[in-house]
Design a protein around this motif. Structure first.
Motif, PDB file in Angstrom:
ATOM      1  N   MET A 178       0.807  -1.227   0.000  1.00 51.43           N
ATOM      2  CA  MET A 178       0.000   0.000   0.000  1.00 51.43           C
ATOM      3  C   MET A 178       0.843   1.283   0.000  1.00 51.43           C
ATOM      4  N   PRO A 179       1.910   1.376   0.819  1.00 49.56           N
ATOM      5  CA  PRO A 179       2.712   2.608   0.778  1.00 49.56           C
ATOM      6  C   PRO A 179       3.296   2.890  -0.602  1.00 49.56           C
ATOM      7  N   VAL A 180       3.715   1.838  -1.295  1.00 46.94           N
ATOM      8  CA  VAL A 180       4.277   2.003  -2.638  1.00 46.94           C
ATOM      9  C   VAL A 180       3.229   2.589  -3.573  1.00 46.94           C
ATOM     10  N   LEU A 181       2.050   2.015  -3.571  1.00 47.86           N
ATOM     11  CA  LEU A 181       0.996   2.472  -4.471  1.00 47.86           C
ATOM     12  C   LEU A 181       0.559   3.892  -4.130  1.00 47.86           C
ATOM     13  N   CYS A 182       0.418   4.184  -2.837  1.00 42.71           N
ATOM     14  CA  CYS A 182       0.015   5.534  -2.427  1.00 42.71           C
ATOM     15  C   CYS A 182       1.047   6.573  -2.867  1.00 42.71           C
ATOM     16  N   SER A 183       2.321   6.210  -2.799  1.00 43.08           N
ATOM     17  CA  SER A 183       3.365   7.156  -3.200  1.00 43.08           C
ATOM     18  C   SER A 183       3.310   7.478  -4.683  1.00 43.08           C
ATOM     19  N   GLN A 184       2.660   6.613  -5.458  1.00 42.77           N
ATOM     20  CA  GLN A 184       2.522   6.818  -6.898  1.00 42.77           C
ATOM     21  C   GLN A 184       1.139   7.357  -7.272  1.00 42.77           C
ATOM     22  N   ASN A 185       0.453   7.902  -6.265  1.00 39.36           N
ATOM     23  CA  ASN A 185      -0.880   8.497  -6.461  1.00 39.36           C
ATOM     24  C   ASN A 185      -1.902   7.484  -6.964  1.00 39.36           C
ATOM     25  N   ILE A 186      -1.759   6.262  -6.474  1.00 44.57           N
ATOM     26  CA  ILE A 186      -2.695   5.199  -6.808  1.00 44.57           C
ATOM     27  C   ILE A 186      -3.511   4.872  -5.563  1.00 44.57           C
ATOM     28  N   MET A 187      -4.831   4.854  -5.717  1.00 46.40           N
ATOM     29  CA  MET A 187      -5.709   4.532  -4.598  1.00 46.40           C
ATOM     30  C   MET A 187      -5.810   3.013  -4.481  1.00 46.40           C
ATOM     31  N   SER A 188      -5.464   2.481  -3.312  1.00 42.54           N
ATOM     32  CA  SER A 188      -5.465   1.034  -3.147  1.00 42.54           C
ATOM     33  C   SER A 188      -6.540   0.583  -2.175  1.00 42.54           C
ATOM     34  N   SER A 189      -7.219  -0.481  -2.549  1.00 49.04           N
ATOM     35  CA  SER A 189      -8.214  -1.143  -1.705  1.00 49.04           C
ATOM     36  C   SER A 189      -7.730  -2.560  -1.435  1.00 49.04           C
ATOM     37  N   ILE A 190      -8.277  -3.183  -0.377  1.00 44.82           N
ATOM     38  CA  ILE A 190      -7.846  -4.527  -0.011  1.00 44.82           C
ATOM     39  C   ILE A 190      -9.040  -5.468   0.052  1.00 44.82           C
ATOM     40  N   LEU A 191      -8.903  -6.605  -0.599  1.00 48.95           N
ATOM     41  CA  LEU A 191      -9.798  -7.733  -0.407  1.00 48.95           C
ATOM     42  C   LEU A 191      -8.958  -8.769   0.336  1.00 48.95           C
ATOM     43  N   PRO A 192      -8.999  -8.782   1.666  1.00 48.76           N
ATOM     44  CA  PRO A 192      -8.050  -9.594   2.439  1.00 48.76           C
ATOM     45  C   PRO A 192      -8.357 -11.082   2.376  1.00 48.76           C
ATOM     46  N   THR A 193      -7.331 -11.868   2.095  1.00 51.78           N
ATOM     47  CA  THR A 193      -7.477 -13.319   2.040  1.00 51.78           C
ATOM     48  C   THR A 193      -7.294 -13.959   3.412  1.00 51.78           C
ATOM     49  N   ALA A 194      -6.556 -13.295   4.286  1.00 49.75           N
ATOM     50  CA  ALA A 194      -6.289 -13.848   5.610  1.00 49.75           C
ATOM     51  C   ALA A 194      -5.762 -12.763   6.528  1.00 49.75           C
ATOM     52  N   LEU A 195      -5.992 -12.952   7.812  1.00 52.30           N
ATOM     53  CA  LEU A 195      -5.302 -12.177   8.838  1.00 52.30           C
ATOM     54  C   LEU A 195      -4.213 -13.075   9.392  1.00 52.30           C
ATOM     55  N   VAL A 196      -2.979 -12.612   9.287  1.00 48.83           N
ATOM     56  CA  VAL A 196      -1.833 -13.397   9.734  1.00 48.83           C
ATOM     57  C   VAL A 196      -1.208 -12.697  10.932  1.00 48.83           C
ATOM     58  N   SER A 197      -0.961 -13.427  11.980  1.00 49.29           N
ATOM     59  CA  SER A 197      -0.477 -12.808  13.215  1.00 49.29           C
ATOM     60  C   SER A 197       0.840 -12.078  13.026  1.00 49.29           C
ATOM     61  N   ASN A 198       1.716 -12.651  12.219  1.00 50.56           N
ATOM     62  CA  ASN A 198       3.057 -12.084  12.031  1.00 50.56           C
ATOM     63  C   ASN A 198       3.713 -12.739  10.819  1.00 50.56           C
ATOM     64  N   VAL A 199       4.850 -12.225  10.434  1.00 51.80           N
ATOM     65  CA  VAL A 199       5.611 -12.781   9.312  1.00 51.80           C
ATOM     66  C   VAL A 199       5.896 -14.264   9.578  1.00 51.80           C
ATOM     67  N   LEU A 200       5.709 -15.098   8.562  1.00 53.04           N
ATOM     68  CA  LEU A 200       5.838 -16.543   8.734  1.00 53.04           C
ATOM     69  C   LEU A 200       7.245 -16.980   9.113  1.00 53.04           C
ATOM     70  N   ASP A 201       8.244 -16.160   8.808  1.00 55.81           N
ATOM     71  CA  ASP A 201       9.635 -16.516   9.078  1.00 55.81           C
ATOM     72  C   ASP A 201       9.925 -16.737  10.557  1.00 55.81           C
ATOM     73  N   TYR A 202       9.068 -16.253  11.438  1.00 53.34           N
ATOM     74  CA  TYR A 202       9.295 -16.461  12.862  1.00 53.34           C
ATOM     75  C   TYR A 202       9.053 -17.914  13.266  1.00 53.34           C
ATOM     76  N   GLY A 203       8.378 -18.688  12.413  1.00 55.98           N
ATOM     77  CA  GLY A 203       8.178 -20.096  12.703  1.00 55.98           C
ATOM     78  C   GLY A 203       6.925 -20.395  13.501  1.00 55.98           C
ATOM     79  N   LYS A 204       6.433 -19.437  14.251  1.00 55.92           N
ATOM     80  CA  LYS A 204       5.189 -19.573  15.001  1.00 55.92           C
ATOM     81  C   LYS A 204       4.251 -18.465  14.546  1.00 55.92           C
ATOM     82  N   PHE A 205       3.027 -18.825  14.175  1.00 55.60           N
ATOM     83  CA  PHE A 205       2.100 -17.836  13.632  1.00 55.60           C
ATOM     84  C   PHE A 205       0.678 -18.383  13.669  1.00 55.60           C
ATOM     85  N   HIS A 206      -0.273 -17.499  13.479  1.00 59.75           N
ATOM     86  CA  HIS A 206      -1.676 -17.900  13.337  1.00 59.75           C
ATOM     87  C   HIS A 206      -2.212 -17.274  12.055  1.00 59.75           C
ATOM     88  N   ILE A 207      -2.907 -18.080  11.257  1.00 60.17           N
ATOM     89  CA  ILE A 207      -3.521 -17.608  10.015  1.00 60.17           C
ATOM     90  C   ILE A 207      -5.029 -17.769  10.131  1.00 60.17           C
TER      91      ILE A 207
END
Length: 279
Positions: A24-53
């Motif tokens: 979103m920050p990238v698109l906003c910086s280019q004057n593009i309006m961004s909307s989200i159709l979220p596929t999941a809420l993820v607790s944190n970056v998966l690289d931590y090894g422990k997460f909830h999706i």
């Protein structure tokens, strides 16, 4: 001046700068309006090894229904992380409804030769169907191999070009394979085919020995913004690649846990500096 509108079909991470929150920050910086159709809420970056999706299939279905009733239209749609069969079906049906909409499919599944943690191998088959909806697809080398049922041994330039053609045969119009490393070659590459010019292309980059989650998401966002502003696919890839390189170099100097992702916002000015790139 008309404002471009983009829909991000991707997850939302609560902790870490990846997926929608990185794009979103990238698109906003280019004057593009961004909307989200979220596929999941993820607790944190998966690289931590422990997460909830938390799967959001029901939310997606209700949202699409309302959007269709309101006749919302987007100049472009970008898909990323998708985690369930029901979501794939919803997304494919929604994409097929679109008219005069640029569709970018980033088949977010894995890196470094394997699937991301928590993903079922069955996702590969569903992603093969989804990429057929894309005008542009942006798999990394691992994802391209997964989609094609190939391994990553003894990869040379001719084989990667064959992969590009095979991915096009699966339904995608334009293809970009990122993060390509060839046998006995220290450089990094991107290989692609531009449907508009009907030409293949190759770009090089200098690899950096570091891992930052979300680079593929940011690459896709920059690429999409430049396609919407009239750049060719090759030009857009070069700008996106150079921006990722600058972001990683800058982020490596900062004192924080790099698993959280790149420092995107402070480097957004660089996108405009790179805008003169021509392929």
């Amino acid at each position: 001046m008309s404002v471009k509108k983009v829909c991000l079909i991707n997850d939302i991470a609560g902790y870490g700068r990846v997926a929608s929150t990185a794009m979103m920050p990238v698109l906003c910086s280019q004057n593009i309006m961004s909307s989200i159709l979220p596929t999941a809420l993820v607790s944190n970056v998966l690289d931590y090894g422990k997460f909830h999706i938390e799967d959001l299939k029901e939310v997606m279905a209700k949202t699409i229904d309302v959007w269709n009733q309101l006749d919302f239209h987007f100049d472009a749609i970008a898909t990323g992380f998708v985690n369930s069969d029901g979501e794939f079906e919803l997304i494919e049906n929604y994409l097929r409804q679109q008219q005069n909409t640029l569709i970018l499919v980033d088949p977010t599944m894995g890196d470094d030769g394997h699937l991301y943690p928590g993903l079922d191998p069955h996702i590969v088959e569903r992603m093969r169907s989804l990429i057929a909806c894309g005008h542009v697809i942006t798999p990394n080398m691992t994802e391209a191999a997964l989609l094609l049922g190939e391994d990553l041994k003894d990869i040379d330039e001719s084989k990667i070009y064959q992969w590009v053609e095979r991915l096009r045969e699966m339904g995608a119009e334009s293809v970009v394979i990122t993060s390509v490393f060839l046998k006995d070659d220290p450089r990094g590459y991107m290989f692609g085919y531009d449907h508009d010019t009907q030409k293949p292309f190759k770009l090089t980059f200098t690899p950096i020995d570091a891992r930052f989650p979300g680079t593929g998401d940011v690459f896709a966002a920059v690429l999409l913004s430049k396609l919407l502003s009239g750049h060719s696919l090759k030009e857009a890839c070069q700008i996106a690649s150079d921006f990722i390189y600058d972001c990683i170099n800058d982020s490596m100097l900062a004192d924080y846990d790099h698993i959280e992702g790149m420092l995107v916002e402070k480097n957004l000015y660089r996108i405009m500096e790179l805008d003169h790139v021509k392929g």
